[in-house]
Scaffold this active site. Structure first.
Site, PDB file in Angstrom:
ATOM      1  NE  ARG A  51      41.976  40.764  12.956  1.00 43.80           N
ATOM      2  CZ  ARG A  51      41.711  42.067  12.907  1.00 43.80           C
ATOM      3  NH1 ARG A  51      42.341  42.910  13.711  1.00 43.80           N
ATOM      4  NH2 ARG A  51      40.854  42.554  12.024  1.00 43.80           N
ATOM      5  CE  LYS A 150      37.087  42.445  12.989  1.00 41.46           C
ATOM      6  NZ  LYS A 150      36.851  43.617  13.853  1.00 41.46           N
ATOM      7  CD  GLU A 183      39.511  47.670  21.238  1.00 45.53           C
ATOM      8  OE1 GLU A 183      40.044  47.642  20.118  1.00 45.53           O
ATOM      9  OE2 GLU A 183      39.097  46.651  21.814  1.00 45.53           O
TER      10      GLU A 183
END
Length: 290
Positions: A51, A150, A183
């Site tokens: 990721r 991210k 979220e």
């Protein structure tokens, strides 16, 4: 004091520094991961590194080491700090440039790995549950700054946390610009209704590693599950709500915007998944010490 890895060197944390001209510092231009080690094993190390590299690729940031080399850097940082249970923060910044925005002025990315002992994010709230609040600030639009990156630019999340703090919440809950459930400020969210578990698709939220592990556990337990767009009605009428994340692990939410979730206590499905997750972290992972 612990040691921090910076570009091939292990330095005492009080001496760990980057230039004020690093675009990670100036503009939040970089990527990072949060990873945990349990009992001498790094949980889902490969998935986190994958990721990290995906996030870097999306922002056109070339990481100057291979994935295998990065994994070894993380393991060696843990060894140098004599850690078996730890929180791990690998960071790749754009590197030193000028005061302009152009990333082409930053030829050498910086690689940093921080490791430290850190307990569960929500402390003693796992037994009684978190109080969450929905916030006015919306999750980054997918066509502006996709939440699945991210990146070091976490101001959207911080603004949500500030609002939650002001409202007395332990966690913030984001909606997106269309009013769909997104979220938490630092975790993915699931709801339970009539024995079925639901969670939003990852288009408007981070593709969480713990989220993926939780879905595997749900399927293993044979619990009905689906990814579906959800709104405030679904959130307020849920029988159980829980959040997942590397720092949070699996944590129950028992109050949302002053409304009790279910009977106001962590639900049996949530508690079952928490227990199964704990068992998994005790037995799986990449060994630190061979």
């Amino acid at each position: 004091m612990g040691l921090v890895y910076i570009n091939g060197e292990f330095v005492p944390e009080e001496e760990a520094k980057v230039s004020v001209f690093d675009h990670g510092f100036l503009y939040g231009d970089g990527v990072f991961e949060g990873i945990r080690a349990y009992n001498g094993r790094v949980f889902k190390l490969k998935e986190h590194i994958d990721r990290l590299y995906d996030s870097a690729k999306v922002i056109d940031l070339r990481i100057p080491v291979s994935k295998n080399e990065f994994q070894e850097i993380i393991l060696e940082t843990l060894r140098r700090n004599n850690l078996r249970d730890a929180y791990i923060r690998p960071i790749v910044t754009r590197g030193i440039g000028d005061l302009g925005l152009d990333p082409r002025k930053c030829p050498n990315p910086n690689i940093i790995v921080i490791t430290q002992e850190w307990g569960k994010l929500y402390g003693d709230l796992y037994e009684k549950g978190l109080k969450a609040v929905t916030v006015c600030i919306r999750r980054n639009a997918i066509d502006a700054l996709p939440p699945s990156i991210k990146s070091m630019n976490y101001l959207n999340n911080i603004l949500a946390k500030i609002e939650a703090n002001a409202k007395g919440g332990d966690e913030a809950i984001f909606l997106d610009s269309n009013g769909y459930l997104s979220e938490g400020s630092g975790d993915n969210i699931f709801i339970v209704k009539d024995g079925e578990i639901m969670t939003p698709p990852t288009l408007n939220n981070l593709r969480g590693i713990t989220r993926a592990v939780t879905i595997e556990l749900i399927q293993k337990e044979g619990i009905p599950f689906k990814e579906i767009n959800l709104g405030l009605y679904d959130l307020y009428s849920a029988d159980e709500v829980f959040v997942t994340g590397t720092a949070a692990e699996i944590a129950p939410i028992t109050v949302i915007d002053g409304r009790a979730v279910g009977d106001g206590k962590p639900g049996k499905i949530t508690k079952k998944l928490m227990e199964e997750f704990r068992k998994l972290t005790e037995s799986e992972g990449t060994p630190i010490y061979e």
